[in-house]
Structures are given as structure tokens and as C-alpha cells.
Scaffold this motif. Structure first.
Motif, PDB file in Angstrom:
ATOM      1  N   ALA A 100     -61.420  52.159  59.947  1.00 36.05           N
ATOM      2  CA  ALA A 100     -62.636  52.774  60.472  1.00 36.05           C
ATOM      3  C   ALA A 100     -62.714  54.226  60.023  1.00 36.05           C
ATOM      4  O   ALA A 100     -61.699  54.878  59.842  1.00 36.05           O
ATOM      5  CB  ALA A 100     -62.647  52.689  61.999  1.00 36.05           C
ATOM      6  N   MET A 154     -51.348  50.197  56.366  1.00 39.66           N
ATOM      7  CA  MET A 154     -52.684  50.531  56.874  1.00 39.66           C
ATOM      8  C   MET A 154     -52.937  49.774  58.176  1.00 39.66           C
ATOM      9  O   MET A 154     -52.681  48.591  58.289  1.00 39.66           O
ATOM     10  CB  MET A 154     -53.716  50.103  55.829  1.00 39.66           C
ATOM     11  N   SER A 155     -53.428  50.464  59.155  1.00 42.94           N
ATOM     12  CA  SER A 155     -53.751  49.750  60.379  1.00 42.94           C
ATOM     13  C   SER A 155     -55.172  50.084  60.805  1.00 42.94           C
ATOM     14  O   SER A 155     -55.709  51.142  60.490  1.00 42.94           O
ATOM     15  CB  SER A 155     -52.777  50.107  61.491  1.00 42.94           C
ATOM     16  N   THR A 156     -55.765  49.155  61.494  1.00 43.85           N
ATOM     17  CA  THR A 156     -57.140  49.324  61.938  1.00 43.85           C
ATOM     18  C   THR A 156     -57.122  49.979  63.316  1.00 43.85           C
ATOM     19  O   THR A 156     -56.467  49.481  64.209  1.00 43.85           O
ATOM     20  CB  THR A 156     -57.811  47.941  62.030  1.00 43.85           C
ATOM     21  N   PRO A 157     -57.816  51.097  63.474  1.00 47.27           N
ATOM     22  CA  PRO A 157     -57.732  51.782  64.763  1.00 47.27           C
ATOM     23  C   PRO A 157     -58.426  51.014  65.887  1.00 47.27           C
ATOM     24  O   PRO A 157     -59.344  50.231  65.642  1.00 47.27           O
ATOM     25  CB  PRO A 157     -58.452  53.105  64.503  1.00 47.27           C
ATOM     26  N   GLN A 158     -57.971  51.258  67.072  1.00 45.86           N
ATOM     27  CA  GLN A 158     -58.561  50.641  68.260  1.00 45.86           C
ATOM     28  C   GLN A 158     -59.931  51.274  68.521  1.00 45.86           C
ATOM     29  O   GLN A 158     -60.136  52.458  68.297  1.00 45.86           O
ATOM     30  CB  GLN A 158     -57.649  50.922  69.454  1.00 45.86           C
ATOM     31  N   LEU A 159     -60.863  50.457  68.998  1.00 43.73           N
ATOM     32  CA  LEU A 159     -62.171  51.004  69.388  1.00 43.73           C
ATOM     33  C   LEU A 159     -62.276  50.942  70.905  1.00 43.73           C
ATOM     34  O   LEU A 159     -61.672  50.091  71.536  1.00 43.73           O
ATOM     35  CB  LEU A 159     -63.288  50.174  68.764  1.00 43.73           C
ATOM     36  N   VAL A 160     -63.036  51.865  71.477  1.00 43.62           N
ATOM     37  CA  VAL A 160     -63.170  51.871  72.931  1.00 43.62           C
ATOM     38  C   VAL A 160     -63.839  50.587  73.407  1.00 43.62           C
ATOM     39  O   VAL A 160     -64.542  49.922  72.637  1.00 43.62           O
ATOM     40  CB  VAL A 160     -63.976  53.087  73.452  1.00 43.62           C
ATOM     41  N   LEU A 167     -67.979  45.851  60.863  1.00 46.74           N
ATOM     42  CA  LEU A 167     -66.906  44.897  61.144  1.00 46.74           C
ATOM     43  C   LEU A 167     -66.207  44.504  59.851  1.00 46.74           C
ATOM     44  O   LEU A 167     -64.973  44.471  59.770  1.00 46.74           O
ATOM     45  CB  LEU A 167     -67.486  43.671  61.845  1.00 46.74           C
ATOM     46  N   GLU A 168     -67.009  44.224  58.819  1.00 46.03           N
ATOM     47  CA  GLU A 168     -66.429  43.786  57.558  1.00 46.03           C
ATOM     48  C   GLU A 168     -65.684  44.914  56.854  1.00 46.03           C
ATOM     49  O   GLU A 168     -64.585  44.722  56.340  1.00 46.03           O
ATOM     50  CB  GLU A 168     -67.520  43.215  56.649  1.00 46.03           C
ATOM     51  N   MET A 205     -72.458  44.570  61.683  1.00 49.39           N
ATOM     52  CA  MET A 205     -71.790  43.521  60.912  1.00 49.39           C
ATOM     53  C   MET A 205     -71.074  44.137  59.700  1.00 49.39           C
ATOM     54  O   MET A 205     -69.929  43.789  59.398  1.00 49.39           O
ATOM     55  CB  MET A 205     -72.854  42.512  60.461  1.00 49.39           C
ATOM     56  N   TRP A 215     -64.609  47.993  58.129  1.00 46.57           N
ATOM     57  CA  TRP A 215     -63.546  48.677  58.854  1.00 46.57           C
ATOM     58  C   TRP A 215     -62.277  47.846  58.962  1.00 46.57           C
ATOM     59  O   TRP A 215     -61.184  48.381  59.037  1.00 46.57           O
ATOM     60  CB  TRP A 215     -64.012  49.084  60.252  1.00 46.57           C
ATOM     61  N   THR A 216     -62.446  46.532  58.995  1.00 45.16           N
ATOM     62  CA  THR A 216     -61.253  45.702  59.102  1.00 45.16           C
ATOM     63  C   THR A 216     -60.496  45.674  57.780  1.00 45.16           C
ATOM     64  O   THR A 216     -59.315  45.409  57.752  1.00 45.16           O
ATOM     65  CB  THR A 216     -61.606  44.265  59.531  1.00 45.16           C
ATOM     66  N   VAL A 217     -61.196  45.958  56.690  1.00 48.59           N
ATOM     67  CA  VAL A 217     -60.530  45.960  55.386  1.00 48.59           C
ATOM     68  C   VAL A 217     -59.998  47.357  55.041  1.00 48.59           C
ATOM     69  O   VAL A 217     -58.835  47.525  54.706  1.00 48.59           O
ATOM     70  CB  VAL A 217     -61.493  45.457  54.285  1.00 48.59           C
TER      71      VAL A 217
END
Lengths: 422, 110
Positions: A54, A1-7, A46-47, A43, A49-51
């Protein structure tokens, strides 16, 4: 699983977008509830989406969370049944409308509306600026203090004044009317101008921080220039001047963060694309019979951008624009600038002549700019003693070490003066 | 490979200031980089802890100490050794705020 990049600036710009959209839906008088809800939603994002990654539509996710939070808070707060039902009904509507909410045009409208709310006549200008930075740009109090060179307590005070005015807003207004928008346009442009110059003229050591304010100003002014009610020649002139100044930013600083004199700037570093955009906007601004200060300033910036070198600058045009600027926005600073331009055009003695009989206000006399200009003009006229006196005054008044270094470099008494003007 | 339970703890006197949107974005990017770097070690990203009860044979009660006040969240890592697990945990972006720590505990299955 990877966290996608945000603009880039995703969180900051989502903050502005959400505050604008929610204030429109529940009324700007609830701005504090709205801002708290948006902060919490980001907030939570952040919590979460990182787990677990997104969601497909991050903006919709954030809106849903923040909106539910706002509705929940207002439900707790309000004792009035009727209003309660209205909010609740809207909450249901929102769920159904879904992605419709995120049409680009609607978001732009909301941001623009919020900008006009920030420029409410009842809010003092310094508070308007801070409110815009907080709500539309998503900077927090600490970040605003850092960018405006004021204390956090001062930011807080300015913000409190703005909010107390917003609380007086009648419930559930649809924001400023068309007539209000037209009458508030000058105030809106002024705030955007201030936002830009805060970045452009700032003596902040970090280029990135200055550029950030400039690009925020350009972003918001572009929204204004795209809106039917904002599309006036003055708005185009304002946006033109921002782009023309931004074009020269890459050359304004040396590698060590020191400021570089216009005559020593590497003109190859100027951003040609920005210059083109600026010139196109300047052409669009040349309509109607209003010649604003933005027209004059954009004209000056355009002359600099178009000149192949300092010597080949059309100083007569620059002087003309400064005269026009003095007329549309009288200020001792503009007179001083005109003197500098005249000195470039007709020589230092002619420059000093502009200042003959001029009694500058105390704030200008105390500033390093006044002393620096006089030191430079006298040096070039060969008045060593006067030049030396003003040089010392200028260095003493320099606000930062970068400015001081620049002055010492520029005002060296023995510096070889190249006879540039024939 | 041995597994390790990591619990994020809020230490007393920690910074309570809310991060700004720009700071959140920075945390997000750092987290992303961390996740990529230690992909092989991340068994279960876990999550934040919510409300709970102490369950005994006779009843469900408490918890007498609010667990979520002590532990922000948990995750499970795999690593060759406690030292390696500590290296991974130390790089965890959740530690950017002073007053936050991660407790790394070996899970013994044999």
C-alpha cells in the motif's frame, strides 16, 4: 515485502468518503458515475496493494484514481465545452492541492453534505435509508437486503427511485444551502434514527451485523453533532439515546444468540463508558424549549442504564417519559410500552387499565408484541385462560425462532410469579 | 529450489458479481495472512496481465486470443515439489470466488 494492515472498515468508509467528496466536486447528479469510479478505484487498490504494497497515503491514492476516472467519464459524456473545461481545470487543481484535500474537517463536511443530499425532500424515506446505506456506509445491494430484511429487488427499486431524483439535480450545485440544511435536519435525524433502530431492534441472528448498523448510525450522528448547523438539543438527544442503547447491547444476547430479557440481563456486562458518554450527551440535550421524541427515548434508556436492578428502576420516571413520548410522537406502540412500565410500577392490573378502551390497529393486534404483553399481564393477574390464549397467539406470530424461544420462556403459564411490587 | 509459474485463470461460468467494499477488505486481510504464511515461497508476486502482441520474426500481431481474458494474472513461487507449490496456490485468497483457478507449472531450468 509485506502488505500493511488497514484500519477496520477501511474500504467501506473510504467508499463513503470518496462518494461524498466526489459528489461534492462534480455534483450529486453524477452519482452513478461517481459510485462506479469509486468501486473501480477500490478494486484497483486491492489488486495493486496486495502485489506491491500500500502507498504511504492510501486515501490520497484512492482519491486520485477515482477522481481521474470520474473526470474521464464525464469528459466522454459531456458535449458541452464549457463544462468540460471546468472539470479539466479542477482535475489540475486537485493535483496541486494534494494532501490539503484530506483535512479531517473537509471530509466530515463532505460526508455531512452527502447525508443531507440523501435526505432530499423528493426522495421517499425508504429510499433515503437505502441511499445512505449505499453511499455513506459503503454496503452493496446484497448487504443492504440482508440487513434490512428486504429482497435485493426491493433494495434495487428503492435505490433507483433515489437516483432518479438525484439526476434531476441542477448541475454543479454546492449541495444544500444553509436554510435547506436547517429545514432538512428533522429528516436527517429520522434517517439516522431508523438506521440505528434497524440494527438495534433487528431480529437478525448475527450480533455483529446488528452492531455494525448501530455503529454506522453513531458515526454519522456524531459528525452531525460536531457540525455547527447540526448541534441542536435534538441531535444531542438522538446521539445520547444511541449510546445508551448501545451500552446495553452486550447483555442483550446469550451465548447461543438468543435474546435475553431485561430482567435477566447481567448488568455487569453493560458498557459503563458508553453510559457515561450517553449521559453527558443527554445533559447537553437539555437546552431550549423543544422536548422531542429523542429526549423522551433517551430519558427512558438512561433510567434503565442507571437502575442497579430491574426492581430498583424508577418506573414512575419511565412512565412519565412514555407519556411524554406519546405526546411528541403518538403511536400505539408507545402506549403499549407505557402499559408495561405502569405494570412494573403499580402492578399488572394497573398496566391492563392503561389499555382499557384502547383499540389497537390491526398491524399491532397481529404482531407478537401485542399478544405477548397481554399474555404476560394476564398471567401476572392470575387470568390463566386469557393468558394462555394470548400466549398461543404470540408464539404463532413470532417472526424468528429466537423470539419464539424468548416468549415460551417468558410466558410459561406455571412460572412462579414473584411478588415484586410489594 | 524449483520454481513454479502460477497463472490465475478465469474459468467459464465464474461469478461475475463485483465484490463489495467489505468483501474487498476481507480479501485484503486474507491475502495478507496468506502472504505472511508463505513468505518463503513467494519469489515474484507478478501482477495482472494487460494488452499484448504476438511477435514473430516478421511482425508483431494479435494476440489472436486475448490473453488477459484467459489469464487474470501470474506469479512465481518457489517450492520443494509440485505438491508443495499446489498447497501454496490452493491457499491463495484470489480463489475465494467460484469460477477462478490457478494453473501451477514447473519452470525447468536444468
Amino acid at each position: 515485502m509485506s502488505t500493511p494492515q488497514l484500519v477496520e472498515h477501511f474500504f467501506r468508509h473510504e467508499y463513503g468518503r470518496l462518494v461524498a467528496t466526489l459528489c461534492r466536486r462534480v455534483g450529486a447528479q453524477h452519482i452513478e458515475v461517481v459510485e462506479d469510479a469509486v468501486q473501480s478505484a477500490l478494486m484497483a487498490a486491492l489488486e495493486s496493494w496486495t502485489v506491491s504494497g500500500a502507498p504511504d497515503n492510501p486515501s490520497a491514492w484512492l482519491f486520485r484514481v477515482a477522481h481521474n476516472d470520474v473526470v474521464g467519464h464525464l469528459r466522454q459524456r459531456t458535449r458541452r465545452r464549457r463544462l468540460l473545461e471546468q472539470y479539466t481545470k479542477e482535475a489540475i487543481d486537485t493535483g496541486e492541492k494534494g494532501s490539503e484535500l484530506f483535512l479531517a474537517q473537509e471530509v466530515q463536511d463532505d460526508l455531512l453534505r452527502m447525508l443531507f443530499v440523501c435526505c432530499d425532500e423528493g426522495i421517499p424515506e425508504p429510499s433515503q435509508l437505502v441511499l445512505a446505506l449505499k453511499t455513506l456506509c459503503g454496503f452493496d445491494i446484497r448487504e443492504i437486503a440482508l440487513r434490512l430484511f428486504i429482497s435485493e429487488a426491493n433494495v434495487y427499486k428503492r435505490l433507483a427511485r433515489a437516483r432518479s431524483q438525484l439526476r434531476k439535480f441542477p448541475p454543479r450545485t454546492d449541495g444544500p444551502s444553509e436554510a435547506q440544511i436547517t429545514s432538512r435536519l428533522p429528516a436527517v435525524r429520522k434517517i439516522l434514527y431508523l438506521l440505528f433502530t434497524e440494527g438495534y431492534l433487528s431480529s437478525h441472528a448475527e450480533t455483529a451485523i446488528r452492531r455494525e448498523l448501530c455503529s454506522e448510525a453513531i458515526r454519522l450522528t456524531s459528525i452531525l453533532a460536531e457540525h455547527p448547523l447540526g448541534q441542536t438539543p435534538e441531535t444531542f438527544a438522538l446521539l445520547a439515546l444511541m449510546h445508551l442503547h448501545a451500552a446495553r447491547m452486550p447483555a442483550r444476547q446469550d451465548g447461543a444468540g438468543g435474546l435475553v430479557l431485561l430482567e435477566e440481563q447481567n448488568r455487569d456486562l453493560w458498557d459503563r463508558e458508553e453510559i457515561q458518554v450517553g449521559l453527558a450527551l443527554l445533559a447537553r440535550s437539555a437546552h431550549g424549549d423543544v422536548f422531542s421524541r429523542y429526549h423522551a427515548e433517551a430519558g427512558i434508556a438512561a433510567e434503565h442504564c442507571l437502575a442497579p436492578s430491574l426492581q430498583e428502576t424508577r418506573w414512575d420516571k419511565v412512565v412519565e417519559f412514555y407519556s411524554l413520548l406519546e405526546r411528541s410522537a403518538p403511536s400505539p406502540m408507545h402506549k403499549l410500552n407505557r402499559a408495561v412500565a405502569v405494570a412494573e410500577w403499580k402492578g399488572p392490573a394497573a398496566g391492563l387499565e392503561v389499555l382499557d378502551g384502547f383499540e389497537p390497529p390491526t398491524w399491532l393486534v397481529r404482531s407478537y408484541i401485542w399478544s405477548a404483553v397481554l399474555a404476560d399481564l394476564h398471567r401476572r393477574c392470575g387470568n390463566a385462560e386469557l393468558a394462555n390464549r394470548y400466549r398461543k397467539l404470540a408464539c404463532k406470530a413470532a417472526p424468528t425462532s429466537a423470539v419464539k424461544q424468548l416468549l415460551q420462556h417468558r410466558l410459561q403459564i406455571n412460572k412462579q410469579t414473584i411478588p415484586r411490587y410489594g | 529450489m524449483p520454481k513454479y509459474l502460477c497463472m490465475q485463470r478465469n474459468l467459464p461460468g465464474g461469478e461475475s458479481r463485483k465484490p463489495s467494499p467489505a468483501e474487498m477488505q476481507e480479501m485484503y486481510s486474507k491475502f495478507r495472512a496468506w502472504q505472511e504464511k508463505f513468505q518463503a515461497n513467494l519469489v515474484d508476486m507478478g501482477g495482472k496481465l494487460g494488452a499484448g502482441k504476438l511477435v514473430t520474426e516478421s511482425a508483431a500481431d494479435g494476440p489472436f486470443v486475448e490473453v488477459k481474458e484467459l489469464v487474470g494474472g501470474y506469479m512465481i513461487l518457489s517450492a520443494q515439489s509440485l505438491d508443495e507449490a499446489i498447497t501454496v496456490a490452493r491457499a491463495f485468497p484470489g480463489l475465494v470466488h467460484p469460477g477462478s483457478g490457478v494453473e501451477v507449472i514447473e519452470i525447468r531450468t536444468a
